[in-house]
Design a protein around this motif. Structure first.
Motif, PDB file in Angstrom:
ATOM      1  N   ARG A 167      -7.620   5.322  -3.046  1.00 46.19           N
ATOM      2  CA  ARG A 167      -6.461   4.428  -2.971  1.00 46.19           C
ATOM      3  C   ARG A 167      -5.224   5.206  -2.508  1.00 46.19           C
ATOM      4  N   ARG A 168      -5.125   6.486  -2.904  1.00 49.25           N
ATOM      5  CA  ARG A 168      -4.015   7.317  -2.440  1.00 49.25           C
ATOM      6  C   ARG A 168      -4.011   7.411  -0.922  1.00 49.25           C
ATOM      7  N   GLN A 169      -5.214   7.586  -0.345  1.00 48.58           N
ATOM      8  CA  GLN A 169      -5.306   7.698   1.102  1.00 48.58           C
ATOM      9  C   GLN A 169      -4.901   6.378   1.771  1.00 48.58           C
ATOM     10  N   MET A 170      -5.342   5.245   1.205  1.00 46.06           N
ATOM     11  CA  MET A 170      -5.009   3.942   1.784  1.00 46.06           C
ATOM     12  C   MET A 170      -3.492   3.687   1.721  1.00 46.06           C
ATOM     13  N   ARG A 171      -2.881   4.051   0.594  1.00 46.49           N
ATOM     14  CA  ARG A 171      -1.427   3.893   0.470  1.00 46.49           C
ATOM     15  C   ARG A 171      -0.713   4.722   1.545  1.00 46.49           C
ATOM     16  N   GLY A 172      -1.194   5.930   1.745  1.00 43.68           N
ATOM     17  CA  GLY A 172      -0.608   6.803   2.748  1.00 43.68           C
ATOM     18  C   GLY A 172      -0.728   6.218   4.148  1.00 43.68           C
ATOM     19  N   ARG A 173      -1.876   5.581   4.435  1.00 48.76           N
ATOM     20  CA  ARG A 173      -2.067   4.981   5.756  1.00 48.76           C
ATOM     21  C   ARG A 173      -1.136   3.790   5.974  1.00 48.76           C
ATOM     22  N   VAL A 174      -0.885   3.019   4.915  1.00 42.96           N
ATOM     23  CA  VAL A 174       0.055   1.903   5.037  1.00 42.96           C
ATOM     24  C   VAL A 174       1.429   2.437   5.418  1.00 42.96           C
ATOM     25  N   VAL A 175       1.892   3.451   4.690  1.00 46.53           N
ATOM     26  CA  VAL A 175       3.220   4.005   4.953  1.00 46.53           C
ATOM     27  C   VAL A 175       3.281   4.596   6.356  1.00 46.53           C
ATOM     28  N   ALA A 176       2.224   5.300   6.761  1.00 42.85           N
ATOM     29  CA  ALA A 176       2.214   5.904   8.101  1.00 42.85           C
ATOM     30  C   ALA A 176       2.263   4.839   9.187  1.00 42.85           C
ATOM     31  N   ALA A 177       1.514   3.746   8.983  1.00 43.16           N
ATOM     32  CA  ALA A 177       1.508   2.676   9.984  1.00 43.16           C
ATOM     33  C   ALA A 177       2.877   2.015  10.092  1.00 43.16           C
ATOM     34  N   LEU A 178       3.530   1.801   8.954  1.00 41.37           N
ATOM     35  CA  LEU A 178       4.837   1.155   8.967  1.00 41.37           C
ATOM     36  C   LEU A 178       5.933   2.117   9.408  1.00 41.37           C
ATOM     37  N   GLU A 179       5.676   3.408   9.279  1.00 46.20           N
ATOM     38  CA  GLU A 179       6.616   4.398   9.795  1.00 46.20           C
ATOM     39  C   GLU A 179       6.671   4.326  11.321  1.00 46.20           C
ATOM     40  N   SER A 180       5.523   4.024  11.934  1.00 45.47           N
ATOM     41  CA  SER A 180       5.429   3.974  13.399  1.00 45.47           C
ATOM     42  C   SER A 180       5.784   2.600  13.960  1.00 45.47           C
ATOM     43  N   ASN A 181       5.818   1.576  13.101  1.00 44.98           N
ATOM     44  CA  ASN A 181       6.113   0.214  13.534  1.00 44.98           C
ATOM     45  C   ASN A 181       7.100  -0.397  12.542  1.00 44.98           C
ATOM     46  N   ASP A 182       8.168  -0.931  13.049  1.00 44.41           N
ATOM     47  CA  ASP A 182       9.199  -1.455  12.158  1.00 44.41           C
ATOM     48  C   ASP A 182       8.651  -2.513  11.207  1.00 44.41           C
ATOM     49  N   GLU A 183       7.767  -3.362  11.726  1.00 51.58           N
ATOM     50  CA  GLU A 183       7.256  -4.475  10.920  1.00 51.58           C
ATOM     51  C   GLU A 183       5.908  -4.890  11.489  1.00 51.58           C
ATOM     52  N   LEU A 184       4.954  -5.179  10.595  1.00 51.43           N
ATOM     53  CA  LEU A 184       3.622  -5.581  11.041  1.00 51.43           C
ATOM     54  C   LEU A 184       3.133  -6.768  10.226  1.00 51.43           C
ATOM     55  N   ALA A 185       2.501  -7.738  10.914  1.00 53.43           N
ATOM     56  CA  ALA A 185       1.794  -8.801  10.201  1.00 53.43           C
ATOM     57  C   ALA A 185       0.615  -8.176   9.465  1.00 53.43           C
ATOM     58  N   LEU A 186       0.206  -8.799   8.356  1.00 53.42           N
ATOM     59  CA  LEU A 186      -0.837  -8.197   7.526  1.00 53.42           C
ATOM     60  C   LEU A 186      -2.128  -7.992   8.302  1.00 53.42           C
TER      61      LEU A 186
END
Length: 307
Positions: A236-255
Protein backbone atom coordinates in the motif's frame (compact mmCIF):
# COMPACT_ATOMS: atom_id res chain seq x y z
CA UNK A 1 11.31 -7.70 38.44
CA UNK A 2 14.01 -5.63 40.14
CA UNK A 3 17.29 -4.42 38.73
CA UNK A 4 19.19 -7.00 40.78
CA UNK A 5 17.24 -9.80 39.13
CA UNK A 6 18.32 -8.66 35.66
CA UNK A 7 21.92 -9.74 36.33
CA UNK A 8 23.49 -6.42 35.37
CA UNK A 9 27.24 -6.71 36.03
CA UNK A 10 28.37 -5.07 39.29
CA UNK A 11 31.26 -3.26 37.55
CA UNK A 12 29.26 -1.10 35.17
CA UNK A 13 32.20 1.17 34.46
CA UNK A 14 34.03 -1.76 32.87
CA UNK A 15 30.93 -2.64 30.82
CA UNK A 16 30.57 0.95 29.62
CA UNK A 17 34.25 1.36 28.83
CA UNK A 18 34.37 -1.89 26.86
CA UNK A 19 31.41 -0.91 24.67
CA UNK A 20 32.52 2.67 23.99
CA UNK A 21 36.08 1.58 23.14
CA UNK A 22 34.74 -1.08 20.78
CA UNK A 23 32.50 1.47 19.05
CA UNK A 24 35.14 4.17 18.77
CA UNK A 25 37.70 1.70 17.38
CA UNK A 26 35.53 0.69 14.43
CA UNK A 27 31.90 1.29 13.48
CA UNK A 28 29.74 1.60 10.41
CA UNK A 29 30.01 4.96 8.72
CA UNK A 30 26.79 6.89 8.19
CA UNK A 31 26.91 10.59 7.28
CA UNK A 32 24.47 11.61 10.02
CA UNK A 33 26.95 10.24 12.57
CA UNK A 34 29.41 12.89 11.44
CA UNK A 35 27.17 15.84 12.32
CA UNK A 36 25.55 17.36 15.38
CA UNK A 37 23.16 19.52 13.32
CA UNK A 38 19.68 18.75 14.76
CA UNK A 39 17.99 19.37 11.40
CA UNK A 40 20.22 16.89 9.58
CA UNK A 41 19.75 14.34 12.36
CA UNK A 42 15.97 14.79 12.39
CA UNK A 43 15.84 14.16 8.64
CA UNK A 44 17.89 10.98 9.07
CA UNK A 45 15.69 9.71 11.90
CA UNK A 46 12.45 10.34 10.01
CA UNK A 47 13.82 8.72 6.84
CA UNK A 48 15.12 5.70 8.77
CA UNK A 49 11.71 4.73 10.13
CA UNK A 50 11.01 1.32 8.55
CA UNK A 51 13.40 2.05 5.69
CA UNK A 52 16.69 0.24 5.09
CA UNK A 53 19.71 2.42 5.85
CA UNK A 54 21.39 1.72 2.50
CA UNK A 55 18.36 3.39 0.85
CA UNK A 56 18.38 6.25 3.33
CA UNK A 57 21.95 7.47 2.68
CA UNK A 58 21.50 8.72 -0.92
CA UNK A 59 18.04 10.08 -0.15
CA UNK A 60 19.35 11.94 2.91
CA UNK A 61 22.20 13.46 0.93
CA UNK A 62 19.90 14.51 -1.92
CA UNK A 63 17.32 15.96 0.49
CA UNK A 64 19.92 18.12 2.23
CA UNK A 65 21.39 19.24 -1.06
CA UNK A 66 17.97 20.48 -2.10
CA UNK A 67 16.97 21.92 1.31
CA UNK A 68 20.24 22.50 3.21
CA UNK A 69 18.73 24.19 6.27
CA UNK A 70 15.56 24.04 8.31
CA UNK A 71 14.70 27.50 6.94
CA UNK A 72 15.02 26.22 3.37
CA UNK A 73 12.65 23.37 4.15
CA UNK A 74 10.14 25.71 5.81
CA UNK A 75 10.16 27.88 2.67
CA UNK A 76 9.66 24.89 0.36
CA UNK A 77 6.38 24.01 -1.32
CA UNK A 78 4.94 21.06 0.58
CA UNK A 79 4.02 19.28 -2.65
CA UNK A 80 7.68 19.40 -3.70
CA UNK A 81 8.74 17.79 -0.40
CA UNK A 82 6.09 15.09 -0.74
CA UNK A 83 7.11 14.53 -4.36
CA UNK A 84 10.75 14.08 -3.31
CA UNK A 85 9.69 11.55 -0.64
CA UNK A 86 7.65 9.56 -3.13
CA UNK A 87 10.36 9.73 -5.79
CA UNK A 88 12.89 8.18 -3.40
CA UNK A 89 10.52 5.40 -2.29
CA UNK A 90 10.74 6.41 1.36
CA UNK A 91 7.19 5.26 2.10
CA UNK A 92 4.41 6.85 4.18
CA UNK A 93 4.35 10.26 2.51
CA UNK A 94 2.70 11.84 5.55
CA UNK A 95 6.19 11.80 7.12
CA UNK A 96 7.26 14.33 4.47
CA UNK A 97 4.29 16.53 5.34
CA UNK A 98 5.05 16.28 9.05
CA UNK A 99 8.71 17.12 8.46
CA UNK A 100 7.71 20.21 6.48
CA UNK A 101 5.29 21.27 9.21
CA UNK A 102 7.99 20.70 11.86
CA UNK A 103 10.31 23.01 9.94
CA UNK A 104 7.66 25.74 10.05
CA UNK A 105 7.16 25.15 13.78
CA UNK A 106 10.88 25.61 14.44
CA UNK A 107 10.76 28.91 12.56
CA UNK A 108 7.50 30.23 13.95
CA UNK A 109 7.25 28.73 17.45
CA UNK A 110 10.93 28.47 18.40
CA UNK A 111 12.37 31.53 16.66
CA UNK A 112 14.35 29.43 14.22
CA UNK A 113 16.28 27.67 17.01
CA UNK A 114 15.85 23.93 17.39
CA UNK A 115 14.41 22.75 20.73
CA UNK A 116 16.99 20.67 22.59
CA UNK A 117 15.18 18.46 25.10
CA UNK A 118 13.12 15.35 24.34
CA UNK A 119 9.98 16.96 25.78
CA UNK A 120 10.34 20.11 23.67
CA UNK A 121 11.19 18.15 20.54
CA UNK A 122 7.97 16.16 20.90
CA UNK A 123 6.08 19.41 20.29
CA UNK A 124 7.16 19.18 16.65
CA UNK A 125 4.68 17.62 14.24
CA UNK A 126 5.27 13.90 13.71
CA UNK A 127 8.06 13.66 16.31
CA UNK A 128 7.30 10.93 18.83
CA UNK A 129 9.21 9.98 21.98
CA UNK A 130 11.80 7.80 20.22
CA UNK A 131 12.66 10.35 17.51
CA UNK A 132 12.71 13.22 20.01
CA UNK A 133 15.10 11.33 22.26
CA UNK A 134 17.34 10.37 19.33
CA UNK A 135 17.63 13.99 18.16
CA UNK A 136 18.28 15.20 21.71
CA UNK A 137 20.95 12.52 22.10
CA UNK A 138 22.81 12.82 18.83
CA UNK A 139 22.51 16.58 18.30
CA UNK A 140 22.74 17.91 21.85
CA UNK A 141 24.08 15.01 23.94
CA UNK A 142 21.04 15.64 26.11
CA UNK A 143 18.89 12.54 25.65
CA UNK A 144 17.87 9.51 27.64
CA UNK A 145 18.87 5.95 26.86
CA UNK A 146 17.54 4.92 23.45
CA UNK A 147 15.58 1.66 23.43
CA UNK A 148 15.02 0.28 19.94
CA UNK A 149 14.73 -3.28 18.66
CA UNK A 150 18.49 -3.73 18.57
CA UNK A 151 18.95 -2.49 22.13
CA UNK A 152 16.18 -4.76 23.43
CA UNK A 153 17.85 -7.76 21.79
CA UNK A 154 21.21 -6.92 23.37
CA UNK A 155 19.77 -6.42 26.85
CA UNK A 156 17.64 -9.56 26.65
CA UNK A 157 20.58 -11.74 25.64
CA UNK A 158 23.41 -10.18 27.60
CA UNK A 159 21.82 -9.39 30.94
CA UNK A 160 18.67 -11.51 31.07
CA UNK A 161 16.37 -8.46 30.99
CA UNK A 162 12.79 -9.73 30.53
CA UNK A 163 10.78 -8.98 27.40
CA UNK A 164 9.01 -6.00 28.93
CA UNK A 165 9.22 -2.39 27.70
CA UNK A 166 9.47 -0.98 31.22
CA UNK A 167 12.26 -3.36 32.14
CA UNK A 168 14.16 -2.61 28.93
CA UNK A 169 13.90 1.15 29.55
CA UNK A 170 15.03 0.82 33.16
CA UNK A 171 17.97 -1.42 32.28
CA UNK A 172 19.09 0.83 29.43
CA UNK A 173 18.92 3.86 31.75
CA UNK A 174 20.89 2.08 34.46
CA UNK A 175 23.67 1.24 32.00
CA UNK A 176 24.02 4.60 30.19
CA UNK A 177 26.70 6.88 31.66
CA UNK A 178 25.16 10.17 32.74
CA UNK A 179 25.53 12.98 30.22
CA UNK A 180 26.96 10.78 27.46
CA UNK A 181 23.87 9.90 25.46
CA UNK A 182 25.46 10.66 22.08
CA UNK A 183 28.26 8.12 22.12
CA UNK A 184 26.45 5.60 24.31
CA UNK A 185 23.26 5.36 22.27
CA UNK A 186 25.22 5.14 19.04
CA UNK A 187 27.42 2.43 20.53
CA UNK A 188 24.72 0.18 21.96
CA UNK A 189 22.61 0.40 18.78
CA UNK A 190 25.71 -0.45 16.76
CA UNK A 191 26.31 -3.47 19.00
CA UNK A 192 22.80 -4.73 18.27
CA UNK A 193 23.11 -4.03 14.56
CA UNK A 194 26.58 -5.48 13.98
CA UNK A 195 27.38 -8.10 16.65
CA UNK A 196 24.05 -9.07 18.20
CA UNK A 197 21.69 -9.33 15.25
CA UNK A 198 19.09 -12.04 14.80
CA UNK A 199 22.05 -14.25 13.89
CA UNK A 200 24.75 -13.28 16.42
CA UNK A 201 28.35 -12.64 15.31
CA UNK A 202 29.93 -12.57 18.77
CA UNK A 203 33.47 -13.61 17.87
CA UNK A 204 33.53 -12.36 14.29
CA UNK A 205 32.48 -8.86 15.40
CA UNK A 206 34.59 -9.06 18.57
CA UNK A 207 31.62 -8.29 20.79
CA UNK A 208 32.93 -6.35 23.80
CA UNK A 209 30.37 -7.86 26.18
CA UNK A 210 31.21 -11.53 25.72
CA UNK A 211 32.66 -11.91 29.19
CA UNK A 212 29.40 -10.73 30.80
CA UNK A 213 26.87 -12.11 28.29
CA UNK A 214 24.47 -14.84 29.45
CA UNK A 215 23.67 -15.87 25.88
CA UNK A 216 27.35 -16.22 24.98
CA UNK A 217 27.95 -18.32 28.08
CA UNK A 218 24.90 -20.56 27.65
CA UNK A 219 24.72 -20.73 23.86
CA UNK A 220 21.03 -19.76 24.02
CA UNK A 221 20.60 -16.82 21.64
CA UNK A 222 16.82 -16.58 21.68
CA UNK A 223 15.48 -13.03 21.71
CA UNK A 224 12.17 -11.17 21.68
CA UNK A 225 10.18 -11.38 18.48
CA UNK A 226 11.30 -8.73 16.02
CA UNK A 227 8.73 -7.19 13.63
CA UNK A 228 9.77 -7.74 10.02
CA UNK A 229 9.70 -4.99 7.44
CA UNK A 230 6.82 -5.70 5.03
CA UNK A 231 7.74 -6.03 1.37
CA UNK A 232 7.65 -2.67 -0.40
CA UNK A 233 6.88 -4.12 -3.84
CA UNK A 234 3.11 -4.20 -4.31
CA UNK A 235 2.50 -2.70 -0.87
CA UNK A 236 0.00 0.00 0.00
CA UNK A 237 2.97 2.32 0.65
CA UNK A 238 4.10 1.80 -2.93
CA UNK A 239 0.59 2.47 -4.30
CA UNK A 240 0.30 5.68 -2.26
CA UNK A 241 3.65 6.79 -3.63
CA UNK A 242 2.51 6.13 -7.20
CA UNK A 243 -0.62 8.23 -6.69
CA UNK A 244 1.46 11.17 -5.46
CA UNK A 245 3.99 10.75 -8.28
CA UNK A 246 1.24 10.67 -10.91
CA UNK A 247 -0.42 13.79 -9.52
CA UNK A 248 2.95 15.50 -9.23
CA UNK A 249 3.31 15.14 -13.01
CA UNK A 250 -0.32 16.07 -13.78
CA UNK A 251 -2.20 18.89 -12.13
CA UNK A 252 -5.45 16.92 -12.02
CA UNK A 253 -6.55 13.47 -13.18
CA UNK A 254 -9.90 11.71 -13.47
CA UNK A 255 -9.94 8.53 -11.39
CA UNK A 256 -10.04 6.26 -14.43
CA UNK A 257 -7.03 8.12 -15.84
CA UNK A 258 -5.18 7.91 -12.54
CA UNK A 259 -5.94 4.23 -11.89
CA UNK A 260 -3.78 2.70 -14.66
CA UNK A 261 -0.86 4.91 -13.59
CA UNK A 262 -1.04 3.36 -10.13
CA UNK A 263 -1.65 -0.29 -11.09
CA UNK A 264 -1.17 -1.87 -14.50
CA UNK A 265 -4.02 -4.25 -13.66
CA UNK A 266 -6.44 -1.43 -12.80
CA UNK A 267 -9.99 -2.39 -13.83
CA UNK A 268 -12.68 0.21 -13.03
CA UNK A 269 -15.17 -2.45 -11.99
CA UNK A 270 -12.68 -5.05 -10.77
CA UNK A 271 -10.95 -5.90 -7.51
CA UNK A 272 -8.44 -3.09 -8.01
CA UNK A 273 -10.84 -0.60 -9.53
CA UNK A 274 -12.69 2.57 -8.63
CA UNK A 275 -13.70 1.41 -5.15
CA UNK A 276 -10.13 0.35 -4.31
CA UNK A 277 -8.71 3.62 -5.70
CA UNK A 278 -11.28 5.73 -3.84
CA UNK A 279 -10.27 4.11 -0.55
CA UNK A 280 -6.59 4.74 -1.28
CA UNK A 281 -7.32 8.38 -2.15
CA UNK A 282 -9.41 8.70 1.00
CA UNK A 283 -6.39 7.72 3.11
CA UNK A 284 -4.22 10.27 1.31
CA UNK A 285 -6.91 12.94 1.73
CA UNK A 286 -7.06 12.21 5.49
CA UNK A 287 -3.29 12.81 5.58
CA UNK A 288 -3.73 16.16 3.83
CA UNK A 289 -1.87 15.07 0.72
CA UNK A 290 -4.56 14.65 -1.93
CA UNK A 291 -7.88 16.31 -2.70
CA UNK A 292 -10.72 14.55 -4.54
CA UNK A 293 -13.20 16.85 -6.30
CA UNK A 294 -16.52 15.81 -7.87
CA UNK A 295 -17.83 17.84 -10.81
CA UNK A 296 -21.29 19.31 -10.29
CA UNK A 297 -22.00 18.98 -14.01
CA UNK A 298 -20.76 15.48 -14.85
CA UNK A 299 -20.50 13.87 -11.42
CA UNK A 300 -17.04 12.64 -12.42
CA UNK A 301 -14.43 12.70 -9.64
CA UNK A 302 -10.91 14.00 -10.18
CA UNK A 303 -7.87 13.94 -7.89
CA UNK A 304 -5.14 16.50 -7.34
CA UNK A 305 -2.41 17.23 -4.82
CA UNK A 306 -3.30 19.56 -1.98
CA UNK A 307 -1.19 22.71 -2.11
Amino acid sequence: MTEQEWSLPPDRRAVRRALVEWYETDHRSFPWRETTDPYEILVSEVMSQQTQLDRVVPAWEAFLERWPTIADLADADRADVVGFWSGHNLGYNNRARYLHEAANQVREDFGGEFPETPNELQELQGVGPYTANAVASFAFDAGDAVVDTNVKRVLFRAFDVPDDDGAFAAAATALMPEGESRVWNNAIMELGGVACGKTPRCNEAECPWREWCHAYESGDFTAPDVPTQPSFEGSRRQMRGRVVAALESNDELALDELGPRVRVDYDPDGEHGREWLAELLGDLADDGLVEVVESDETGEATARLQR
